[in-house]
Design a protein around this motif. Structure first.
Motif, PDB file in Angstrom:
ATOM      1  N   ALA A   8       0.537  13.417  34.402  1.00 42.40           N
ATOM      2  CA  ALA A   8      -1.295  11.745  34.544  1.00 42.40           C
ATOM      3  C   ALA A   8      -1.844  11.341  32.896  1.00 42.40           C
ATOM      4  CB  ALA A   8      -2.796  13.225  35.370  1.00 42.40           C
ATOM      5  N   PHE A   9      -1.805  12.491  32.511  1.00 42.34           N
ATOM      6  CA  PHE A   9      -1.724  11.699  30.441  1.00 42.34           C
ATOM      7  C   PHE A   9      -1.313  11.058  29.901  1.00 42.34           C
ATOM      8  CE2 PHE A   9      -1.643  12.122  26.257  1.00 42.34           C
ATOM      9  CZ  PHE A   9      -3.155  11.933  26.172  1.00 42.34           C
ATOM     10  N   ARG A  10       0.044  10.981  31.263  1.00 41.72           N
ATOM     11  CA  ARG A  10       1.086   9.858  31.159  1.00 41.72           C
ATOM     12  C   ARG A  10       0.977   8.568  31.352  1.00 41.72           C
ATOM     13  NH1 ARG A  10       7.001  11.860  31.802  1.00 41.72           N
ATOM     14  NH2 ARG A  10       6.106  11.279  33.594  1.00 41.72           N
ATOM     15  N   SER A  11       0.175   8.988  32.632  1.00 42.42           N
ATOM     16  CA  SER A  11       0.241   7.559  33.671  1.00 42.42           C
ATOM     17  C   SER A  11      -1.290   6.764  32.908  1.00 42.42           C
ATOM     18  CB  SER A  11      -0.300   7.994  35.046  1.00 42.42           C
ATOM     19  OG  SER A  11       0.933   8.539  35.244  1.00 42.42           O
ATOM     20  N   LEU A  12      -2.378   7.985  32.872  1.00 44.96           N
ATOM     21  CA  LEU A  12      -3.665   7.345  32.305  1.00 44.96           C
ATOM     22  C   LEU A  12      -3.289   6.458  31.719  1.00 44.96           C
ATOM     23  CD1 LEU A  12      -6.267   6.848  32.718  1.00 44.96           C
ATOM     24  CD2 LEU A  12      -7.019   8.703  31.671  1.00 44.96           C
ATOM     25  N   ASN A  13      -2.448   6.933  29.976  1.00 46.07           N
ATOM     26  CA  ASN A  13      -2.224   6.078  29.200  1.00 46.07           C
ATOM     27  C   ASN A  13      -1.584   5.084  29.026  1.00 46.07           C
ATOM     28  OD1 ASN A  13      -2.343   7.506  25.859  1.00 46.07           O
ATOM     29  ND2 ASN A  13      -2.603   9.270  27.405  1.00 46.07           N
ATOM     30  N   SER A  14      -0.708   4.783  30.021  1.00 48.92           N
ATOM     31  CA  SER A  14      -0.575   2.946  31.099  1.00 48.92           C
ATOM     32  C   SER A  14      -1.296   2.202  30.991  1.00 48.92           C
ATOM     33  CB  SER A  14       1.005   3.794  31.237  1.00 48.92           C
ATOM     34  OG  SER A  14       1.480   2.533  31.962  1.00 48.92           O
ATOM     35  N   ILE A  15      -1.726   2.986  32.303  1.00 47.30           N
ATOM     36  CA  ILE A  15      -2.857   2.476  32.711  1.00 47.30           C
ATOM     37  C   ILE A  15      -4.300   1.942  31.743  1.00 47.30           C
ATOM     38  CG2 ILE A  15      -5.310   2.949  34.756  1.00 47.30           C
ATOM     39  CD1 ILE A  15      -3.296   5.037  36.364  1.00 47.30           C
ATOM     40  N   ALA A  16      -4.108   2.396  30.908  1.00 44.50           N
ATOM     41  CA  ALA A  16      -6.039   2.441  29.911  1.00 44.50           C
ATOM     42  C   ALA A  16      -5.042   1.162  29.193  1.00 44.50           C
ATOM     43  CB  ALA A  16      -6.066   4.130  29.430  1.00 44.50           C
ATOM     44  N   ASN A  17      -4.140   1.625  28.891  1.00 43.53           N
ATOM     45  CA  ASN A  17      -3.503   0.392  27.466  1.00 43.53           C
ATOM     46  C   ASN A  17      -3.707   0.998  26.470  1.00 43.53           C
ATOM     47  OD1 ASN A  17      -1.754  -2.010  29.570  1.00 43.53           O
ATOM     48  ND2 ASN A  17      -3.840  -2.521  29.745  1.00 43.53           N
ATOM     49  N   SER A  18      -3.129   2.338  26.436  1.00 43.19           N
ATOM     50  CA  SER A  18      -3.055   2.621  24.859  1.00 43.19           C
ATOM     51  C   SER A  18      -2.634   2.597  23.708  1.00 43.19           C
ATOM     52  CB  SER A  18      -2.960   4.208  25.023  1.00 43.19           C
ATOM     53  OG  SER A  18      -1.740   4.320  25.784  1.00 43.19           O
ATOM     54  N   GLY A  19      -1.280   1.776  24.063  1.00 43.79           N
ATOM     55  CA  GLY A  19      -0.242   1.503  23.025  1.00 43.79           C
ATOM     56  C   GLY A  19       0.891   2.237  22.684  1.00 43.79           C
ATOM     57  N   LYS A  20       0.139   3.563  23.311  1.00 39.60           N
ATOM     58  CA  LYS A  20       1.237   5.144  22.231  1.00 39.60           C
ATOM     59  C   LYS A  20       2.085   4.871  23.179  1.00 39.60           C
ATOM     60  CE  LYS A  20      -2.791   7.045  21.157  1.00 39.60           C
ATOM     61  NZ  LYS A  20      -3.122   7.676  19.099  1.00 39.60           N
ATOM     62  N   LYS A  21       2.990   5.412  21.545  1.00 40.28           N
ATOM     63  CA  LYS A  21       4.524   5.468  22.485  1.00 40.28           C
ATOM     64  C   LYS A  21       4.407   7.269  22.934  1.00 40.28           C
ATOM     65  CE  LYS A  21       5.490   2.305  17.792  1.00 40.28           C
ATOM     66  NZ  LYS A  21       6.539   2.759  16.704  1.00 40.28           N
ATOM     67  N   LYS A  22       6.473   6.681  23.130  1.00 41.30           N
ATOM     68  CA  LYS A  22       6.803   8.224  24.591  1.00 41.30           C
ATOM     69  C   LYS A  22       6.146   9.120  23.040  1.00 41.30           C
ATOM     70  CE  LYS A  22       9.384   6.484  28.013  1.00 41.30           C
ATOM     71  NZ  LYS A  22      10.765   5.911  28.560  1.00 41.30           N
ATOM     72  N   SER A  23       6.609   8.789  21.950  1.00 41.46           N
ATOM     73  CA  SER A  23       6.950  10.417  20.900  1.00 41.46           C
ATOM     74  C   SER A  23       5.164  10.418  20.626  1.00 41.46           C
ATOM     75  CB  SER A  23       7.527   9.791  19.662  1.00 41.46           C
ATOM     76  OG  SER A  23       6.712   8.794  18.980  1.00 41.46           O
ATOM     77  N   GLU A  24       4.524   9.412  20.917  1.00 43.94           N
ATOM     78  CA  GLU A  24       2.954  10.275  20.767  1.00 43.94           C
ATOM     79  C   GLU A  24       2.519  10.523  22.224  1.00 43.94           C
ATOM     80  OE1 GLU A  24       1.573   7.021  17.396  1.00 43.94           O
ATOM     81  OE2 GLU A  24       2.313   6.144  19.356  1.00 43.94           O
ATOM     82  N   LEU A  25       2.934  10.921  22.987  1.00 44.48           N
ATOM     83  CA  LEU A  25       1.468  11.183  23.910  1.00 44.48           C
ATOM     84  C   LEU A  25       1.798  12.808  24.477  1.00 44.48           C
ATOM     85  CD1 LEU A  25       3.314   9.139  26.391  1.00 44.48           C
ATOM     86  CD2 LEU A  25       0.735   8.627  25.809  1.00 44.48           C
ATOM     87  N   ARG A  26       3.121  13.867  24.299  1.00 41.81           N
ATOM     88  CA  ARG A  26       3.041  14.607  23.538  1.00 41.81           C
ATOM     89  C   ARG A  26       2.180  14.991  22.696  1.00 41.81           C
ATOM     90  NH1 ARG A  26       4.386  18.529  26.704  1.00 41.81           N
ATOM     91  NH2 ARG A  26       6.234  17.785  27.850  1.00 41.81           N
ATOM     92  N   THR A  27       1.990  14.626  21.570  1.00 37.45           N
ATOM     93  CA  THR A  27       0.959  15.266  20.481  1.00 37.45           C
ATOM     94  C   THR A  27      -0.479  15.159  21.016  1.00 37.45           C
ATOM     95  OG1 THR A  27       2.456  14.727  18.806  1.00 37.45           O
ATOM     96  CG2 THR A  27       0.306  14.833  18.198  1.00 37.45           C
ATOM     97  N   ASP A  28      -0.503  13.638  21.497  1.00 40.45           N
ATOM     98  CA  ASP A  28      -1.883  14.044  22.010  1.00 40.45           C
ATOM     99  C   ASP A  28      -2.483  14.600  23.595  1.00 40.45           C
ATOM    100  OD1 ASP A  28      -2.530  11.375  20.755  1.00 40.45           O
ATOM    101  OD2 ASP A  28      -2.543  10.191  21.481  1.00 40.45           O
ATOM    102  N   PHE A  29      -0.992  14.760  24.675  1.00 42.02           N
ATOM    103  CA  PHE A  29      -2.128  15.947  24.958  1.00 42.02           C
ATOM    104  C   PHE A  29      -2.160  16.970  25.069  1.00 42.02           C
ATOM    105  CE2 PHE A  29       0.612  18.657  27.476  1.00 42.02           C
ATOM    106  CZ  PHE A  29      -0.433  18.585  29.362  1.00 42.02           C
ATOM    107  N   GLU A  30      -1.423  17.789  23.657  1.00 45.61           N
ATOM    108  CA  GLU A  30      -1.461  18.890  23.234  1.00 45.61           C
ATOM    109  C   GLU A  30      -3.370  19.299  22.072  1.00 45.61           C
ATOM    110  OE1 GLU A  30       1.848  20.133  19.992  1.00 45.61           O
ATOM    111  OE2 GLU A  30       3.307  19.715  21.896  1.00 45.61           O
ATOM    112  N   THR A  31      -3.724  17.917  21.730  1.00 45.37           N
ATOM    113  CA  THR A  31      -4.537  17.334  21.385  1.00 45.37           C
ATOM    114  C   THR A  31      -5.706  17.927  22.740  1.00 45.37           C
ATOM    115  OG1 THR A  31      -3.733  17.170  19.540  1.00 45.37           O
ATOM    116  CG2 THR A  31      -5.869  16.769  19.650  1.00 45.37           C
ATOM    117  N   LYS A  32      -5.970  16.634  23.195  1.00 49.82           N
ATOM    118  CA  LYS A  32      -6.921  15.997  24.331  1.00 49.82           C
ATOM    119  C   LYS A  32      -6.622  16.980  25.506  1.00 49.82           C
ATOM    120  CE  LYS A  32      -8.103  11.970  22.745  1.00 49.82           C
ATOM    121  NZ  LYS A  32      -8.258  10.253  23.011  1.00 49.82           N
TER     122      LYS A  32
END
Length: 414
Positions: free
Chosen positions: A253-277
């Protein structure tokens, strides 16, 4: 109209028994490490024969409903997809159990896992409208899985109940009134056509969950921007809470929402953000299994009991979902000292203290529970699992099922 509406009190009850999913995986000849890492579930809740939807709801509510609060309750709503009756709402059973005043409007909501959110939305609107005339609402979300022995769904079953007092004096979170986006469609992703059957298609459910996330978030953005605000997805929300049919779903869900919201995050950044947020919001779901209608509420309790970086005023984004289907995206802000107030209820400590059933006890317990479905006359077997009632219930002040006669259910406090 009230300008402040939120959760004044909240408690969670995850039962008195649990099953370690690594142990279950080994018994089913599956890789325990792979199973747990993919699903992000360590343990799941089990209910003994003398517990059901009504008892777990009562046991969630009792610690936060003292006499003073009870007298101020004017609206009482229970959200569940597992009611014990197709006509009589369990809110009436719980009204008696909790000794609420006679002049209380009460009812039950049903929309799969969205049931708890439907109940919450009704309570929020009632308080915000001013029709509450100073009174408070009690909302309970309670669900437990059907029996899925020796199936792949067996590993994502479970259950939990959460109880919340909603008022114009929030002490836990304050809802951002008006900031609520919705999306709906008609689909058979998961459904319960009888009191025993639970049907569904995992792929259809996943796709619909993501479609509803996209639709409700975009609606949320449109509404917020209509209020004159601009949303920078990377900074607007301090934390995010997702509906969790199983905890591992939150990363998708978090990965999909980043895409939906055009967050600009790279795949490598998503895991770190997920663990924090997001990951801190999964603390409880990883211990109870599927949270059903309590997903968002288990999430906020987890956040407040786990995060040192959450401050008063921080915004949390929530995604609620119900099969059939509907999605809702909304937001709330954290109230001062919310975490400290929750600590007093010892929610995590009680989850960790549950009786650890072995696989044989689990299988016998589920067979007993299954034999009670649509059974018009029975008394729960208090002897199995051996010693659990005496250890966890005797003189503990917990609500238990005593008997069923001609489908009429009788309860009492232990």
């Amino acid at each position: 109209m009230s300008q402040r509406v939120g959760i004044e009190r909240i408690n969670l009850y995850g039962g008195s028994m649990s099953l370690d999913l690594r142990t279950l995986a080994e018994a089913r000849d599956k890789d325990p490490d792979k199973n747990v890492s993919e699903l992000l579930i360590n343990r799941r809740t089990l209910l003994p024969p003398w517990e059901d939807i009504i008892t777990i709801a009562a046991n969630a509510a009792k610690p936060i409903i003292d006499e003073e609060i009870a007298e101020k309750i004017g609206l009482f709503i229970v959200g569940t997809e597992g009611s014990t009756d197709f006509g009589k709402p369990i809110s009436t059973n719980l009204h008696e159990a909790l000794q609420l005043p006679s002049n209380v409007r009460n009812f039950e909501t049903k929309h799969a896992c969205f049931s708890g959110m439907a109940a919450m939305d009704s309570a929020i609107d009632w308080v915000a409208s001013g029709h509450n005339q100073g009174r408070k609402a009690l909302v309970i979300a309670a669900d437990f899985s059907r029996v899925h022995m020796n199936t792949k769904q067996e590993f994502v079953m479970g259950g939990v109940a959460t109880a919340m007092v909603i008022s114009d004096q929030p002490e836990i979170i304050e809802f951002e009134l008006g900031k609520r986006g919705n999306w709906t469609t008609n689909i058979y992703d998961t459904y319960r056509p009888t009191a025993r059957e639970e049907m569904g298609n995992n792929e259809t459910s996943l796709f619909t969950y993501i479609d509803a996330l996209e639709g409700s978030y975009n609606d949320y953005v449109k509404i917020v921007e209509g209020m004159g605000e601009q949303i920078d997805f990377n900074t607007y929300f301090k934390k995010l809470v997702f509906h969790t049919p199983f905890a591992g779903m939150a990363f998708q869900a978090f990965r999909s929402l980043n895409s939906i919201a055009n967050s600009g995050k790279k795949k490598s950044e998503l895991r770190t953000d997920f663990e924090t947020k997001v990951l801190p919001a999964l603390r409880i779901s990883r211990q109870v299994g599927s949270c059903y209608a309590s997903s968002n509420y288990a999430g906020i309790v987890s956040l407040l009991l786990s995060c040192d970086d959450l401050q008063a005023g921080d915004r949390v984004g929530f995604y609620a979902y119900g099969s059939g289907a509907i999605g809702e995206f909304y937001s709330a802000t954290v109230c001062p000292d919310a975490g400290e107030k929750l600590q007093k209820l010892q929610i995590i400590e009680k989850l960790e203290a549950r009786y650890q059933a072995n696989v044989s006890e689990y299988e016998e317990n589920e067979a007993i529970r299954d034999s009670y479905v649509e059974n018009p006359d029975f008394e729960p077997d208090f002897s199995k699992p051996a010693g659990v009632y005496d250890k966890c219930y005797k003189d503990a002040g917990l609500y238990v099922l005593k008997s069923v006669r001609e489908y009429r259910r009788k309860y009492g406090w232990s």
